[in-house]
Structure formats: structure tokens, C-alpha cells
Design a protein around this motif. Structure first.
Motif, PDB file in Angstrom:
ATOM      1  N   LEU A   1      -6.147  22.238  13.689  1.00 50.68           N
ATOM      2  CA  LEU A   1      -6.702  21.114  12.947  1.00 50.68           C
ATOM      3  C   LEU A   1      -7.415  20.145  13.881  1.00 50.68           C
ATOM      4  N   GLN A   2      -6.847  19.953  15.064  1.00 56.71           N
ATOM      5  CA  GLN A   2      -7.463  19.046  16.022  1.00 56.71           C
ATOM      6  C   GLN A   2      -8.832  19.580  16.448  1.00 56.71           C
ATOM      7  N   GLN A   3      -8.927  20.891  16.656  1.00 47.91           N
ATOM      8  CA  GLN A   3     -10.197  21.468  17.078  1.00 47.91           C
ATOM      9  C   GLN A   3     -11.242  21.414  15.967  1.00 47.91           C
ATOM     10  N   SER A   4     -10.770  21.490  14.699  1.00 46.03           N
ATOM     11  CA  SER A   4     -11.723  21.491  13.593  1.00 46.03           C
ATOM     12  C   SER A   4     -12.193  20.092  13.223  1.00 46.03           C
ATOM     13  N   GLY A   5     -11.569  19.061  13.798  1.00 41.60           N
ATOM     14  CA  GLY A   5     -12.011  17.700  13.563  1.00 41.60           C
ATOM     15  C   GLY A   5     -11.260  16.979  12.462  1.00 41.60           C
ATOM     16  N   SER A   6     -10.332  17.656  11.778  1.00 40.02           N
ATOM     17  CA  SER A   6      -9.580  16.989  10.721  1.00 40.02           C
ATOM     18  C   SER A   6      -8.375  16.237  11.264  1.00 40.02           C
ATOM     19  N   TYR A   7      -8.155  16.339  12.536  1.00 43.17           N
ATOM     20  CA  TYR A   7      -7.058  15.630  13.194  1.00 43.17           C
ATOM     21  C   TYR A   7      -7.665  14.609  14.149  1.00 43.17           C
ATOM     22  N   SER A   8      -7.234  13.372  14.023  1.00 44.58           N
ATOM     23  CA  SER A   8      -7.912  12.292  14.760  1.00 44.58           C
ATOM     24  C   SER A   8      -7.640  12.318  16.247  1.00 44.58           C
ATOM     25  N   GLY A   9      -6.498  12.891  16.670  1.00 48.04           N
ATOM     26  CA  GLY A   9      -6.166  12.907  18.086  1.00 48.04           C
ATOM     27  C   GLY A   9      -5.547  11.608  18.570  1.00 48.04           C
TER      28      GLY A   9
ATOM     29  N   PHE B   1      -4.526  -0.740  -7.481  1.00 44.77           N
ATOM     30  CA  PHE B   1      -4.043  -0.810  -6.101  1.00 44.77           C
ATOM     31  C   PHE B   1      -5.186  -1.108  -5.133  1.00 44.77           C
ATOM     32  N   ARG B   2      -6.340  -0.476  -5.370  1.00 38.40           N
ATOM     33  CA  ARG B   2      -7.481  -0.711  -4.489  1.00 38.40           C
ATOM     34  C   ARG B   2      -7.970  -2.152  -4.564  1.00 38.40           C
ATOM     35  N   GLY B   3      -7.673  -2.802  -5.639  1.00 41.55           N
ATOM     36  CA  GLY B   3      -8.094  -4.197  -5.770  1.00 41.55           C
ATOM     37  C   GLY B   3      -7.029  -5.183  -5.369  1.00 41.55           C
ATOM     38  N   SER B   4      -5.830  -4.670  -4.966  1.00 45.64           N
ATOM     39  CA  SER B   4      -4.742  -5.584  -4.590  1.00 45.64           C
ATOM     40  C   SER B   4      -4.268  -5.311  -3.169  1.00 45.64           C
ATOM     41  N   TRP B   5      -3.144  -4.621  -2.990  1.00 46.04           N
ATOM     42  CA  TRP B   5      -2.564  -4.473  -1.655  1.00 46.04           C
ATOM     43  C   TRP B   5      -3.220  -3.383  -0.806  1.00 46.04           C
ATOM     44  N   MET B   6      -3.923  -2.443  -1.427  1.00 46.62           N
ATOM     45  CA  MET B   6      -4.489  -1.307  -0.690  1.00 46.62           C
ATOM     46  C   MET B   6      -5.950  -1.557  -0.351  1.00 46.62           C
ATOM     47  N   PRO B   7      -6.297  -1.541   0.953  1.00 48.41           N
ATOM     48  CA  PRO B   7      -7.704  -1.742   1.334  1.00 48.41           C
ATOM     49  C   PRO B   7      -8.577  -0.600   0.809  1.00 48.41           C
ATOM     50  N   LYS B   8      -9.853  -0.860   0.720  1.00 51.69           N
ATOM     51  CA  LYS B   8     -10.778   0.183   0.280  1.00 51.69           C
ATOM     52  C   LYS B   8     -12.060   0.096   1.098  1.00 51.69           C
ATOM     53  N   GLY B   9     -12.781   1.205   1.114  1.00 49.09           N
ATOM     54  CA  GLY B   9     -14.059   1.229   1.830  1.00 49.09           C
ATOM     55  C   GLY B   9     -13.897   0.980   3.314  1.00 49.09           C
ATOM     56  N   ASP B  10     -14.713   0.066   3.838  1.00 50.46           N
ATOM     57  CA  ASP B  10     -14.696  -0.252   5.270  1.00 50.46           C
ATOM     58  C   ASP B  10     -13.354  -0.834   5.705  1.00 50.46           C
ATOM     59  N   ALA B  11     -12.701  -1.589   4.823  1.00 47.04           N
ATOM     60  CA  ALA B  11     -11.403  -2.180   5.165  1.00 47.04           C
ATOM     61  C   ALA B  11     -10.357  -1.083   5.404  1.00 47.04           C
ATOM     62  N   LEU B  12     -10.474   0.028   4.655  1.00 44.03           N
ATOM     63  CA  LEU B  12      -9.541   1.138   4.844  1.00 44.03           C
ATOM     64  C   LEU B  12      -9.761   1.787   6.203  1.00 44.03           C
ATOM     65  N   ARG B  13     -11.035   1.911   6.619  1.00 36.87           N
ATOM     66  CA  ARG B  13     -11.331   2.471   7.941  1.00 36.87           C
ATOM     67  C   ARG B  13     -10.840   1.529   9.048  1.00 36.87           C
ATOM     68  N   THR B  14     -10.975   0.253   8.828  1.00 34.45           N
ATOM     69  CA  THR B  14     -10.495  -0.724   9.822  1.00 34.45           C
ATOM     70  C   THR B  14      -8.991  -0.635   9.986  1.00 34.45           C
ATOM     71  N   LEU B  15      -8.273  -0.458   8.862  1.00 35.54           N
ATOM     72  CA  LEU B  15      -6.807  -0.317   8.919  1.00 35.54           C
ATOM     73  C   LEU B  15      -6.424   0.921   9.727  1.00 35.54           C
ATOM     74  N   GLU B  16      -7.206   1.982   9.610  1.00 33.90           N
ATOM     75  CA  GLU B  16      -6.905   3.196  10.357  1.00 33.90           C
ATOM     76  C   GLU B  16      -7.091   2.966  11.854  1.00 33.90           C
ATOM     77  N   GLU B  17      -8.030   2.131  12.205  1.00 37.38           N
ATOM     78  CA  GLU B  17      -8.204   1.805  13.613  1.00 37.38           C
ATOM     79  C   GLU B  17      -7.003   1.042  14.163  1.00 37.38           C
ATOM     80  N   ARG B  18      -6.293   0.351  13.266  1.00 42.12           N
ATOM     81  CA  ARG B  18      -5.065  -0.337  13.666  1.00 42.12           C
ATOM     82  C   ARG B  18      -3.871   0.622  13.738  1.00 42.12           C
ATOM     83  N   GLY B  19      -4.063   1.860  13.244  1.00 39.23           N
ATOM     84  CA  GLY B  19      -2.995   2.856  13.351  1.00 39.23           C
ATOM     85  C   GLY B  19      -2.258   3.147  12.062  1.00 39.23           C
TER      86      GLY B  19
END
Length: 353
Positions: free
Chosen positions: A115-123, A145-163
Motif C-alpha cells: 500500500l505504501q508503494q502504491s501511494g495509498s499509504y501516507s508514510g 456532521f460535516r457542518g458541525s464537529w467534522m471538518p470538510k474540504g480543506d479543513a479536513l486536509r489540514t486536520l490530517e496534517e496535524r495527524g
């Protein structure tokens, strides 16, 4: 000379009388013999007829027994039948061998490397992967949920950068490729916030198996310290949950949740009925386990589920099933009241939606 004439004339008369008597005796004897012979003939005929009738009955009885035995006897297998049986046995053997090889491959990390080699695993080592269970008819809940506690769009990607990764978790329709599947695929193309379990059939009765597919798929796609399962009727204090997980980041073998037990429901038709209630002893009480609304497993426990998913037993409820898998491990049970979503604490990190 004249006196002798009468005498001579009478002599033949006496001889004739004797001859007639002898003839009558002979005829009487012959008649008796004929009667006796006729009697014995009748007896012999009756005997022969009786034997023939008895033999016919015996033959009929024997024929019926042979027919019945023939019906009960297994049919003779043709060459094609034997080949098919051998093929099934060979296929079963190959399936077992494949499952063993898959288990070995998982334990050695080969699938993750692919999975890591195929790119579906972030590493990148993450803090947590949060899976929010959802269904085909829960689109309005997802939007809420997307309009309340769960981020969406760019905010969801930003949360992933936080881990922290958050995904709605769903299986496939029983009728693969139908409108239910197509609607989820279309929604995922727009939102990019689904984890679709391709091998799982989405159905209420399949929820316990969904836990195995979720933890196995999540750990193959992301390397995280914790894997979190959340029901779709729960509102999260996301920052509070992140803080709680960060405080336990270096705690291995952690099984975290609102721990409970409770009576096993043995009456079919009642809510929370457990078909295999007899396995829980005379007291009919569940073992200690984390409530299904929100439960957390550390990486090594999720990895254990991934490696052994083929052989892990499921019960009627997903939280009981996960609890049964943890019983045989050196898991650290952490009963955290902050995760009791239905209580009235003000500092809890979850609540019923």
C-alpha cells in the motif's frame, strides 16, 4: 345215463357265478385304487399349488425389499461426480492455505508495504484514524456532521496534517454496483471523506463483521497510534478527543472506552438479543467491554485484528465482539468516563446526537 344230463348242464352255471364274483371284486379293488390315487393326486396338487403360491409371495416380498434397499442405497457416482467432489476438496484445501499465507503476510507487514508503494499509504505516523460508521440512508446525518464537529474540504486536509484522519466508514450493497453504491461513490468523489470497505456487505446484521473490516482496512491504509470507532448517532468534541489521545500516545496495548458489562438477552425477538447466549455461563452476563458508541484501540491491538481477522469470532453486537477479541490478549483496559456518551458529565468528549 339220463340222470347225469342235468348234472352236466348245471356245472357251467356254477362256474359262471364264481367268475362274476371275481370280476366284481376286481372292479371294486380297481375303483378303490383309483379313488386313492385321485385323493393322493389332489393332495399333491394342493401341495404343489401351495408351494407355488408361497414362492410367489416370497418373491413379491423379496422384490419389495430389494426395491426399498435400492432407493436407500447411495447412487453410484459417475466419473464427473467424483472429479467434482475431488475438485471441491482441493479448492477447500487451497482456500485454507491461502488464508494461512495471508495471515503470515499480514504479520510480516507485506500488505502494508504494498500500500505504501502504491501511494495509498501516507508514510507519516498519525495520532489517530477515526472511523464514523454510516449507512446508505444516513446522508442527512453525514451532512449534519460535516457542518458541525467534522471538518470538510480543506479543513479536513489540514486536520490530517496535524495527524488525525476522519472517514465515514461504509461497506458495499448486497447488489454490487446498484444505485446505493453509485450514490456513495458520487458523494465520495465530491467530499473525499469515505473509507469504503469493498469486501464488506453493508447490513444491520453484519455490523459485528464491520468492526473487523474497519480495523483491518484502516491499519493497512494509515500508520497511527490509535484507531477509533464512532457510531453515527454521536457528536464529538473533536479537540477534547485529540487531547485525550495525545495524553496516552505512548501507551501500548490500550483498549479504551466506557467499560460496561450487563445481562445477556436470551429471549428471541427482544432488543439486543444474543443468539449464542448459552456461551456466557449460568449468570448470563457479558464480560467487561467498551461500549460500542465510541471505542479506541492502540496500534498493536488493531494489528492483531488485521492479522487474525479470518478466524476471529463475532457475536450479535460489535462492541461485544471486539471485547471478546481483547480477552485473550495482554490488553490494558482503560475505563474513561469522558467516553461515556450517554452520561451527564460536562467534560465528556462525546454526546448522543
Amino acid at each position: 345215463m339220463d340222470h347225469s344230463s342235468p348234472y352236466r348242464e348245471g356245472l357251467p352255471t356254477s362256474t359262471t357265478s364264481s367268475s362274476s364274483k371275481a370280476e366284481r371284486r376286481w372292479r371294486s379293488k380297481s375303483l378303490n385304487t383309483s379313488i386313492v390315487m385321485a385323493f393322493f393326486s389332489c393332495v399333491a396338487w394342493l401341495y404343489v399349488a401351495g408351494r407355488l403360491w408361497q414362492d410367489a409371495e416370497n418373491r413379491n416380498l423379496l422384490a419389495n425389499l430389494l426395491k426399498k434397499n435400492a432407493d436407500q442405497r447411495p447412487k453410484v457416482l459417475t466419473v464427473e461426480d467424483k472429479l467434482m467432489v475431488l475438485g471441491c476438496k482441493d479448492l477447500e484445501t487451497r482456500i485454507v492455505e491461502a488464508e494461512m499465507e495471508l495471515t503470515l503476510a499480514k504479520s510480516q507487514g507485506y500488505l502494508k508495504n504494498q500500500l505504501q508503494q502504491s501511494g495509498s499509504y501516507s508514510g507519516k505516523r498519525l495520532l489517530a484514524v477515526i472511523g464514523v460508521y454510516t449507512g446508505f440512508g444516513s446522508r442527512l446525518k453525514r451532512n449534519a456532521f460535516r457542518g458541525s464537529w467534522m471538518p470538510k474540504g480543506d479543513a479536513l486536509r489540514t486536520l490530517e496534517e496535524r495527524g488525525v484522519v476522519i472517514r465515514f466508514v461504509i461497506g458495499r450493497s448486497a447488489n454490487r454496483g446498484d444505485s446505493l453504491d453509485r450514490n456513495i461513490d458520487e458523494e465520495n468523489r465530491r467530499t473525499k471523506d469515505f473509507l469504503i470497505l469493498e469486501s464488506h456487505e453493508e447490513a444491520q446484521e453484519e455490523l459485528p463483521k464491520k468492526a473487523k473490516f474497519f480495523f483491518s482496512t484502516a491499519i493497512q491504509n494509515w500508520d497511527a497510534d490509535f484507531y477509533v470507532k464512532v457510531d453515527d448517532n454521536i457528536d464529538l468534541d473533536l479537540e477534547g478527543l485529540i487531547e485525550l489521545l495525545a495524553s496516552r500516545r505512548h501507551q501500548d496495548s490500550a483498549y479504551i472506552g466506557c467499560m460496561k458489562s450487563g445481562d445477556v438477552i436470551t429471549e428471541e425477538g427482544k432488543a439486543w438479543y444474543e443468539p449464542e447466549w448459552w456461551k456466557f455461563g449460568d449468570e448470563k452476563s457479558y464480560f467487561r467491554h467498551a461500549g460500542g458508541s465510541l471505542l479506541i484501540l492502540s496500534k498493536n491491538l488493531a494489528q492483531y485484528i488485521n492479522i487474525n481477522s479470518v478466524s476471529l469470532k463475532t457475536y450479535a453486537h460489535d462492541d461485544v465482539s471486539v471485547g471478546s477479541w481483547m480477552m485473550g490478549l495482554q490488553a490494558t483496559y482503560i475505563d474513561d468516563s469522558h467516553l461515556c456518551c450517554s452520561n451527564s458529565r460536562q467534560d465528556k468528549v462525546c454526546s448522543l446526537a
